[in-house]
Design a protein around this motif. Structure first.
Motif, PDB file in Angstrom:
ATOM      1  N   SER A 123     -34.313  -1.167  -6.252  1.00 31.55           N
ATOM      2  CA  SER A 123     -35.352  -0.222  -5.838  1.00 31.55           C
ATOM      3  C   SER A 123     -35.397  -0.030  -4.329  1.00 31.55           C
ATOM      4  O   SER A 123     -35.516  -1.002  -3.572  1.00 31.55           O
ATOM      5  CB  SER A 123     -36.721  -0.717  -6.344  1.00 31.55           C
ATOM      6  OG  SER A 123     -37.750  -0.199  -5.555  1.00 31.55           O
ATOM      7  N   LYS A 134     -53.605 -13.933  -4.197  1.00 31.82           N
ATOM      8  CA  LYS A 134     -53.394 -12.860  -5.172  1.00 31.82           C
ATOM      9  C   LYS A 134     -52.908 -13.475  -6.475  1.00 31.82           C
ATOM     10  O   LYS A 134     -52.105 -14.416  -6.476  1.00 31.82           O
ATOM     11  CB  LYS A 134     -52.341 -11.859  -4.651  1.00 31.82           C
ATOM     12  CG  LYS A 134     -52.976 -10.605  -4.064  1.00 31.82           C
ATOM     13  CD  LYS A 134     -51.993  -9.523  -3.745  1.00 31.82           C
ATOM     14  CE  LYS A 134     -51.489  -8.753  -4.969  1.00 31.82           C
ATOM     15  NZ  LYS A 134     -52.557  -8.119  -5.763  1.00 31.82           N
ATOM     16  N   GLY A 135     -53.397 -12.950  -7.562  1.00 23.88           N
ATOM     17  CA  GLY A 135     -53.012 -13.495  -8.853  1.00 23.88           C
ATOM     18  C   GLY A 135     -51.727 -12.916  -9.385  1.00 23.88           C
ATOM     19  O   GLY A 135     -51.353 -11.798  -9.045  1.00 23.88           O
ATOM     20  N   GLY A 136     -51.074 -13.696 -10.227  1.00 22.52           N
ATOM     21  CA  GLY A 136     -49.943 -13.209 -10.991  1.00 22.52           C
ATOM     22  C   GLY A 136     -48.726 -12.854 -10.165  1.00 22.52           C
ATOM     23  O   GLY A 136     -47.947 -11.982 -10.549  1.00 22.52           O
ATOM     24  N   HIS A 140     -37.853   1.348  -2.747  1.00 22.48           N
ATOM     25  CA  HIS A 140     -39.216   0.986  -2.369  1.00 22.48           C
ATOM     26  C   HIS A 140     -39.303  -0.506  -2.063  1.00 22.48           C
ATOM     27  O   HIS A 140     -39.837  -0.918  -1.033  1.00 22.48           O
ATOM     28  CB  HIS A 140     -40.174   1.348  -3.504  1.00 22.48           C
ATOM     29  CG  HIS A 140     -41.577   0.893  -3.290  1.00 22.48           C
ATOM     30  ND1 HIS A 140     -42.413   1.480  -2.359  1.00 22.48           N
ATOM     31  CD2 HIS A 140     -42.295  -0.103  -3.857  1.00 22.48           C
ATOM     32  CE1 HIS A 140     -43.576   0.868  -2.383  1.00 22.48           C
ATOM     33  NE2 HIS A 140     -43.539  -0.101  -3.280  1.00 22.48           N
ATOM     34  N   CYS A 141     -38.762  -1.335  -2.959  1.00 27.73           N
ATOM     35  CA  CYS A 141     -38.787  -2.791  -2.759  1.00 27.73           C
ATOM     36  C   CYS A 141     -38.031  -3.164  -1.492  1.00 27.73           C
ATOM     37  O   CYS A 141     -38.475  -4.020  -0.727  1.00 27.73           O
ATOM     38  CB  CYS A 141     -38.201  -3.517  -3.968  1.00 27.73           C
ATOM     39  SG  CYS A 141     -39.230  -3.365  -5.437  1.00 27.73           S
ATOM     40  N   HIS A 198     -43.992  -5.162  -3.470  1.00 26.70           N
ATOM     41  CA  HIS A 198     -44.646  -3.893  -3.786  1.00 26.70           C
ATOM     42  C   HIS A 198     -45.610  -3.539  -2.674  1.00 26.70           C
ATOM     43  O   HIS A 198     -46.147  -4.427  -1.992  1.00 26.70           O
ATOM     44  CB  HIS A 198     -45.451  -4.022  -5.097  1.00 26.70           C
ATOM     45  CG  HIS A 198     -44.619  -3.991  -6.339  1.00 26.70           C
ATOM     46  ND1 HIS A 198     -45.163  -4.151  -7.597  1.00 26.70           N
ATOM     47  CD2 HIS A 198     -43.292  -3.803  -6.537  1.00 26.70           C
ATOM     48  CE1 HIS A 198     -44.206  -4.062  -8.503  1.00 26.70           C
ATOM     49  NE2 HIS A 198     -43.059  -3.872  -7.892  1.00 26.70           N
ATOM     50  N   PHE A 199     -45.898  -2.250  -2.524  1.00 32.12           N
ATOM     51  CA  PHE A 199     -46.807  -1.757  -1.493  1.00 32.12           C
ATOM     52  C   PHE A 199     -48.157  -2.468  -1.528  1.00 32.12           C
ATOM     53  O   PHE A 199     -48.639  -2.955  -0.494  1.00 32.12           O
ATOM     54  CB  PHE A 199     -47.011  -0.250  -1.668  1.00 32.12           C
ATOM     55  CG  PHE A 199     -48.080   0.330  -0.775  1.00 32.12           C
ATOM     56  CD1 PHE A 199     -49.327   0.659  -1.288  1.00 32.12           C
ATOM     57  CD2 PHE A 199     -47.837   0.535   0.570  1.00 32.12           C
ATOM     58  CE1 PHE A 199     -50.320   1.199  -0.469  1.00 32.12           C
ATOM     59  CE2 PHE A 199     -48.828   1.079   1.402  1.00 32.12           C
ATOM     60  CZ  PHE A 199     -50.065   1.411   0.882  1.00 32.12           C
ATOM     61  N   LEU A 200     -48.787  -2.527  -2.710  1.00 29.75           N
ATOM     62  CA  LEU A 200     -50.131  -3.120  -2.787  1.00 29.75           C
ATOM     63  C   LEU A 200     -50.100  -4.611  -2.438  1.00 29.75           C
ATOM     64  O   LEU A 200     -51.053  -5.142  -1.883  1.00 29.75           O
ATOM     65  CB  LEU A 200     -50.764  -2.882  -4.169  1.00 29.75           C
ATOM     66  CG  LEU A 200     -51.176  -1.430  -4.477  1.00 29.75           C
ATOM     67  CD1 LEU A 200     -51.772  -1.314  -5.863  1.00 29.75           C
ATOM     68  CD2 LEU A 200     -52.161  -0.902  -3.442  1.00 29.75           C
ATOM     69  N   GLN A 203     -50.159  -5.171   1.335  1.00 36.01           N
ATOM     70  CA  GLN A 203     -51.438  -4.939   2.020  1.00 36.01           C
ATOM     71  C   GLN A 203     -52.138  -6.231   2.363  1.00 36.01           C
ATOM     72  O   GLN A 203     -52.839  -6.326   3.353  1.00 36.01           O
ATOM     73  CB  GLN A 203     -52.377  -4.096   1.138  1.00 36.01           C
ATOM     74  CG  GLN A 203     -51.853  -2.713   0.826  1.00 36.01           C
ATOM     75  CD  GLN A 203     -51.243  -2.048   2.032  1.00 36.01           C
ATOM     76  OE1 GLN A 203     -51.901  -1.829   3.040  1.00 36.01           O
ATOM     77  NE2 GLN A 203     -49.954  -1.740   1.963  1.00 36.01           N
ATOM     78  N   LYS A 214     -53.451 -10.531   6.261  1.00 40.33           N
ATOM     79  CA  LYS A 214     -54.735 -11.235   6.109  1.00 40.33           C
ATOM     80  C   LYS A 214     -54.495 -12.640   5.549  1.00 40.33           C
ATOM     81  O   LYS A 214     -55.109 -13.615   5.984  1.00 40.33           O
ATOM     82  CB  LYS A 214     -55.631 -10.421   5.185  1.00 40.33           C
ATOM     83  CG  LYS A 214     -57.053 -10.942   5.088  1.00 40.33           C
ATOM     84  CD  LYS A 214     -58.013  -9.819   4.656  1.00 40.33           C
ATOM     85  CE  LYS A 214     -59.455 -10.249   4.844  1.00 40.33           C
ATOM     86  NZ  LYS A 214     -59.850 -11.342   3.925  1.00 40.33           N
TER      87      LYS A 214
END
Ligand code: ATP
Ligand code: ATP
Ligand code: MG
Ligand code: MG
Lengths: 267, 267
Positions: A190, A11-13, A192-193, A151-153, A156, A160
């Motif tokens: 947060s 994943k980038g960034g 969420h975090c 983060h959620f995304l 994901q 994998k």
């Protein structure tokens, strides 16, 4: 013989470069002779350490194509106990240029055997992909660190990603271990975090005692808080310790380095 | 005939999906009949809009392989005036599966001719790469928006990115225009970020009156501030407007949508 660590996430960034550079600088400050390997054709780690890839006659690109060129001239000094093997943009071509070489995934291992022996730690900044360059990084490493954002995304992709590291590693480096996740750009306030971190920790504890390459992985501490200084210092070609040594970003990477030194001593 | 807009940047984690989804939702709220196309095998836009790719018999993957399947069944309703063509993970295989098809870069154009005609706007979420999927996105679009963060390292890639869009576009879609940059995860208080934005604006004004595809591009306003709510709402399968309609993230994407509607009206 150095401890070789690949900082990897396709994943980038997510903070691979920021973590490679500042963790390396913190380790050097703590007395660890450290080599940074810029394995990314974007050459961001090189830029981040004040090295302009365009000016250099000899970079990792040339050395991957011909490891006999991995002499001391390949290595750029950055500061006390901190050196760099730089990259340049053309290195993107290496994937096709080495496509038919039988030892194409072992090139970096060979480069490090020649130019990396004198260090206690070698940190490899991987590109945001699962191609031949990253494969070289995984083949030459003993440990993998995975920088990511809670983060959620981002979550994901983790399962994998770990399976891919295991699959890639199994082919070329069965001893490879995922040491853990480095939480980057972290928002400590947060909920969420915090929930994403809980999910990650649950995922890792479920793997304990199984044979998978992440069986002893952990969410590494401390998390690295978001701190604009960390985004500024690359533009000055400096680590956070040279640019703003009392900033939260410096504090966090210093504490992470100390906790990793301790963890690696006990392993 | 709809205005087709590709949200594109080969750098990862810059805000493409967050912008595609929330800009589309804002446009729909403003009365624009909007279709989101999830062109990324990560399927994050689909997840973000509450669609689980695993459950679907018909996704963009099947339609790219056989555009005659681009019927109404391909399109999922999300809310009033907002629909989605979803993706799924296997779509990564399309790059090799279509490698020898003479019309391989025109498949999405064909899908949209069949399934996208009834909309005012089509927003395409591109993957973080410059491969065949992104090429399909650029071939079918009239405008390109480039989400990015106003950081030094992000700035390094922009010139090259624009030339790549121009080169890719020239082959398959000479009328393609870069409309501008969407500033994501923006820190309005940072001098560093302001300097990066100044650099970007200087870059674009230098291009005015030249023939390049970014000759009329602008740094689009407002910037989207960092707001943790934007990272939370994907985990609930909701846009920011459904999740937290008075959050700063909603405010900013609403204002950006309004300014884009105005800009596109005048063009
Ligand atoms: N803790 C932090 N606080 C603020 N900014 C950060 C932090 N960590 C990284 N950044 C910034 O976020 C951006 C992405 O970080 P970085 O370049 O390290 O990610 P990467 O995973 O190496 O990206 P790539 O996939 O392109 O190689 C950069 O602009 C960097 O300066
Ligand atoms: N303004 C914002 N404030 C806070 N978080 C944000 C904001 N914009 C995006 N994010 C979060 O940052 C991460 C990256 O954003 P996003 O997934 O939209 O980028 P992307 O360019 O689509 O990534 P990829 O290259 O993987 O497709 C996500 O976890 C997202 O929820
Ligand atoms: Mg990087
Ligand atoms: Mg995305």
């Amino acid at each position: 013989r150095p401890l070789v660590v690949a900082l990897m996430n396709q994943k980038g960034g997510v903070g691979k470069t920021t973590t490679t550079v500042n963790l390396a600088a913190a380790l050097a400050h703590a007395g660890v002779r450290t080599l940074v390997v810029d394995l990314d054709p974007q050459a961001h780690a090189s830029l981040h350490l004040g090295v302009d890839p365009a000016d250099l006659p000899l970079t990792l690109y040339e050395a991957l194509l011909d490891p006999s060129r991995a002499t001391q001239d390949l290595v750029r000094p950055v500061s006390a106990r901190l050196d760099l093997i730089p990259s340049r943009t053309d290195m993107a071509a290496v994937e096709s240029e080495l496509a038919d070489a039988p030892d194409r995934s072992a090139r970096l291992t060979e480069v490090l055997a020649r130019a990396g022996a004198a260090y206690d730690a070698v940190l490899i900044d991987c590109p945001p992909s699962l191609g031949l360059l990253t494969l070289n990084g995984l083949a030459s490493a003993r440990l993998v660190l995975i920088p990511m954002q809670a983060h959620f995304l981002a979550l994901q992709g983790v399962g994998k990603l770990l399976e891919t590291v295991a699959a890639l590693g199994a082919g070329v480096n069965p001893g490879l271990r995922v040491d853990g996740v480095v939480l980057c750009m972290h928002d400590t306030s947060s909920t969420h975090c915090r929930e994403v971190v809980d999910d990650l920790e649950g995922f890792f504890s479920a793997a304990r005692g199984t044979g998978v390459s992440w069986a002893d992985a952990a969410v590494l501490r401390p998390a690295i808080r978001r701190n604009i200084k960390l985004a500024e210092c690359p533009s000055f070609g400096q680590s956070i310790f040279a640019y703003a040594p009392s900033a939260p970003g410096a504090e966090d990477y210093r504490a992470l380095a100390d906790s990793l030194v301790e963890r690696w001593r006990r392993q």
